[in-house]
Motif scaffolding. Structure first.
Motif, PDB file in Angstrom:
ATOM      1  N   GLN A  14      51.975 -33.233  16.022  1.00 47.51           N
ATOM      2  CA  GLN A  14      52.142 -32.007  16.803  1.00 47.51           C
ATOM      3  C   GLN A  14      50.912 -31.650  17.637  1.00 47.51           C
ATOM      4  OE1 GLN A  14      54.055 -28.744  14.540  1.00 47.51           O
ATOM      5  NE2 GLN A  14      54.352 -30.232  12.883  1.00 47.51           N
ATOM      6  N   VAL A  15      49.874 -32.491  17.539  1.00 39.94           N
ATOM      7  CA  VAL A  15      48.627 -32.239  18.264  1.00 39.94           C
ATOM      8  C   VAL A  15      48.469 -33.258  19.388  1.00 39.94           C
ATOM      9  CG1 VAL A  15      46.108 -32.207  18.094  1.00 39.94           C
ATOM     10  CG2 VAL A  15      47.492 -31.247  16.241  1.00 39.94           C
ATOM     11  N   ASP A  16      48.229 -32.770  20.584  1.00 43.57           N
ATOM     12  CA  ASP A  16      47.972 -33.641  21.731  1.00 43.57           C
ATOM     13  C   ASP A  16      46.476 -33.917  21.805  1.00 43.57           C
ATOM     14  OD1 ASP A  16      47.700 -34.931  24.126  1.00 43.57           O
ATOM     15  OD2 ASP A  16      48.832 -33.459  25.309  1.00 43.57           O
ATOM     16  N   ARG A  17      46.059 -35.122  21.380  1.00 47.23           N
ATOM     17  CA  ARG A  17      44.632 -35.456  21.329  1.00 47.23           C
ATOM     18  C   ARG A  17      44.033 -35.677  22.710  1.00 47.23           C
ATOM     19  NH1 ARG A  17      41.346 -34.192  17.696  1.00 47.23           N
ATOM     20  NH2 ARG A  17      40.112 -36.092  17.852  1.00 47.23           N
ATOM     21  N   ASN A  18      44.885 -35.731  23.732  1.00 48.49           N
ATOM     22  CA  ASN A  18      44.387 -35.895  25.102  1.00 48.49           C
ATOM     23  C   ASN A  18      44.264 -34.564  25.824  1.00 48.49           C
ATOM     24  OD1 ASN A  18      44.319 -38.802  25.039  1.00 48.49           O
ATOM     25  ND2 ASN A  18      46.570 -38.763  25.145  1.00 48.49           N
ATOM     26  N   ARG A  19      44.504 -33.489  25.090  1.00 50.93           N
ATOM     27  CA  ARG A  19      44.468 -32.158  25.696  1.00 50.93           C
ATOM     28  C   ARG A  19      43.354 -31.311  25.094  1.00 50.93           C
ATOM     29  NH1 ARG A  19      49.186 -27.528  25.055  1.00 50.93           N
ATOM     30  NH2 ARG A  19      48.018 -25.865  26.105  1.00 50.93           N
ATOM     31  N   THR A  20      42.790 -30.455  25.919  1.00 49.38           N
ATOM     32  CA  THR A  20      41.804 -29.480  25.445  1.00 49.38           C
ATOM     33  C   THR A  20      42.466 -28.105  25.442  1.00 49.38           C
ATOM     34  OG1 THR A  20      39.973 -30.761  26.367  1.00 49.38           O
ATOM     35  CG2 THR A  20      39.527 -28.468  25.841  1.00 49.38           C
ATOM     36  N   TYR A  21      42.498 -27.462  24.289  1.00 50.80           N
ATOM     37  CA  TYR A  21      43.207 -26.196  24.124  1.00 50.80           C
ATOM     38  C   TYR A  21      42.268 -24.999  24.284  1.00 50.80           C
ATOM     39  CZ  TYR A  21      46.954 -28.985  21.913  1.00 50.80           C
ATOM     40  OH  TYR A  21      47.937 -29.897  21.644  1.00 50.80           O
ATOM     41  N   GLU A  22      42.837 -23.871  24.668  1.00 54.74           N
ATOM     42  CA  GLU A  22      42.090 -22.623  24.634  1.00 54.74           C
ATOM     43  C   GLU A  22      41.934 -22.206  23.171  1.00 54.74           C
ATOM     44  OE1 GLU A  22      40.594 -21.247  27.268  1.00 54.74           O
ATOM     45  OE2 GLU A  22      41.370 -22.993  28.349  1.00 54.74           O
ATOM     46  N   LEU A  23      40.909 -21.415  22.890  1.00 57.97           N
ATOM     47  CA  LEU A  23      40.521 -21.122  21.511  1.00 57.97           C
ATOM     48  C   LEU A  23      41.667 -20.545  20.666  1.00 57.97           C
ATOM     49  CD1 LEU A  23      38.318 -21.057  19.383  1.00 57.97           C
ATOM     50  CD2 LEU A  23      37.527 -18.881  20.313  1.00 57.97           C
ATOM     51  N   SER A  24      42.253 -19.440  21.092  1.00 60.50           N
ATOM     52  CA  SER A  24      43.313 -18.806  20.290  1.00 60.50           C
ATOM     53  C   SER A  24      44.540 -19.694  20.180  1.00 60.50           C
ATOM     54  CB  SER A  24      43.698 -17.453  20.901  1.00 60.50           C
ATOM     55  OG  SER A  24      42.633 -16.523  20.768  1.00 60.50           O
ATOM     56  N   GLU A  25      44.849 -20.424  21.249  1.00 60.09           N
ATOM     57  CA  GLU A  25      45.990 -21.342  21.225  1.00 60.09           C
ATOM     58  C   GLU A  25      45.778 -22.438  20.185  1.00 60.09           C
ATOM     59  OE1 GLU A  25      48.527 -24.145  24.369  1.00 60.09           O
ATOM     60  OE2 GLU A  25      46.431 -23.627  24.795  1.00 60.09           O
ATOM     61  N   ALA A  26      44.543 -22.954  20.129  1.00 58.66           N
ATOM     62  CA  ALA A  26      44.229 -24.004  19.159  1.00 58.66           C
ATOM     63  C   ALA A  26      44.332 -23.487  17.732  1.00 58.66           C
ATOM     64  CB  ALA A  26      42.824 -24.547  19.423  1.00 58.66           C
ATOM     65  N   ILE A  27      43.848 -22.285  17.502  1.00 63.99           N
ATOM     66  CA  ILE A  27      43.927 -21.692  16.162  1.00 63.99           C
ATOM     67  C   ILE A  27      45.376 -21.495  15.744  1.00 63.99           C
ATOM     68  CG2 ILE A  27      43.405 -19.634  14.791  1.00 63.99           C
ATOM     69  CD1 ILE A  27      40.841 -19.333  16.511  1.00 63.99           C
ATOM     70  N   ASP A  28      46.177 -20.946  16.645  1.00 60.57           N
ATOM     71  CA  ASP A  28      47.595 -20.749  16.344  1.00 60.57           C
ATOM     72  C   ASP A  28      48.286 -22.076  16.032  1.00 60.57           C
ATOM     73  OD1 ASP A  28      47.674 -17.985  16.544  1.00 60.57           O
ATOM     74  OD2 ASP A  28      48.171 -17.993  18.681  1.00 60.57           O
ATOM     75  N   LEU A  29      47.950 -23.120  16.793  1.00 56.29           N
ATOM     76  CA  LEU A  29      48.532 -24.438  16.566  1.00 56.29           C
ATOM     77  C   LEU A  29      48.190 -24.935  15.167  1.00 56.29           C
ATOM     78  CD1 LEU A  29      49.910 -27.083  17.438  1.00 56.29           C
ATOM     79  CD2 LEU A  29      47.741 -27.772  18.475  1.00 56.29           C
ATOM     80  N   LEU A  30      46.916 -24.849  14.786  1.00 56.29           N
ATOM     81  CA  LEU A  30      46.489 -25.344  13.472  1.00 56.29           C
ATOM     82  C   LEU A  30      47.103 -24.527  12.336  1.00 56.29           C
ATOM     83  CD1 LEU A  30      42.704 -26.114  14.134  1.00 56.29           C
ATOM     84  CD2 LEU A  30      44.574 -27.755  13.911  1.00 56.29           C
ATOM     85  N   LYS A  31      47.192 -23.225  12.519  1.00 55.20           N
ATOM     86  CA  LYS A  31      47.769 -22.373  11.479  1.00 55.20           C
ATOM     87  C   LYS A  31      49.264 -22.644  11.297  1.00 55.20           C
ATOM     88  CE  LYS A  31      46.730 -17.970  11.397  1.00 55.20           C
ATOM     89  NZ  LYS A  31      46.374 -17.782   9.984  1.00 55.20           N
ATOM     90  N   GLY A  32      49.911 -23.180  12.344  1.00 62.64           N
ATOM     91  CA  GLY A  32      51.339 -23.451  12.269  1.00 62.64           C
ATOM     92  C   GLY A  32      51.693 -24.838  11.768  1.00 62.64           C
TER      93      GLY A  32
END
Length: 228
Positions: A14-32
């Motif tokens: 579920q993680v795109d390793r070729n993408r750089t995420y914004e901070l809150s978006e990345a946190i939400d992704l990891l928490k989900g």
């Protein structure tokens, strides 16, 4: 070859390793992402644009996180007399001098932070081979060599986190727990990264922050976008 669990593989998909995420978006992704059966730590790794072979470019310090770390931090203190009493009153898990040094030299390392009064370095100095590799050797830069041991104990118990560059020029730190809200984790991360930005060595040229990854203890890393 590292073999990951099915849970990890499902999370990593579920993680795109070729993408750089914004901070809150990345946190939400990891928490989900699929979670293990314990409250994981949130961790950050920053690749700095330094030459780790040059001592004038190494970074070491400590910063108090506004929302703490969400865990019990075990603190030992080298102090005597009134300072020892003050450290105990502030919540130190163990306080001592020569006898504490002997205990650690004998292999006891069941603690997270070592704080020492400057006059106790005569005992702490011989523990470099034990504490150094674990990143627990006290230092004035991280606020763990101080005459005010009681205040230092209170700060580390409340969520102050130490950090230092490793041999590859990376800084690692825990910044909270998965159970924290996105807002609390974002505030802790921003506090840590802003503090790190202010420690940029004068000799460093170009971007100080090369890459930043955040992850949970048992989960995949996510690249984040943050100035530095």
């Amino acid at each position: 070859m590292v073999t990951h669990s099915k849970r990890y593989a499902k999370a990593a998909a579920q993680v795109d390793r070729n993408r750089t995420y914004e901070l809150s978006e990345a946190i939400d992704l990891l928490k989900g992402l699929p979670a293990p059966k314990f409250d994981e730590s949130f961790e950050v790794v920053v690749r700095l644009g330094i030459d780790p072979r040059k001592t004038d470019q190494l970074v070491r310090g400590a910063v108090s996180l506004p929302n703490g770390l969400g865990k019990t931090v075990r603190v030992v203190v080298f102090a005597e007399g009134d300072k020892a009493d003050a450290a105990k009153a502030a919540g130190a898990d163990e306080v001592g001098a020569a006898e504490l040094a002997d205990k650690i030299a004998g292999g006891w390392t069941d603690f997270d932070v070592v704080i020492t009064s400057p006059d106790m370095m005569k005992h702490v100095g011989r523990l470099g081979k034990v504490l150094g590799p674990q990143g627990k050797m006290p230092s004035p830069k991280s606020g763990t060599v101080t005459p005010d041991v009681a205040t230092a104990v209170s700060e580390f118990k409340a969520g102050k986190v130490e950090f230092r560059t490793d041999s590859g020029g990376n800084v690692h730190a825990a910044v909270g727990k998965r159970s924290f809200s996105t807002e609390a984790l974002a505030e802790n991360l921003a506090t840590f990264l802003n503090h790190l930005t202010g420690m940029r060595p004068p000799a460093v040229k170009g971007n100080f922050f090369q890459k930043i990854s955040i992850s949970t203890t048992m989960g995949p890393g996510v690249w984040i976008n943050y100035g530095g």
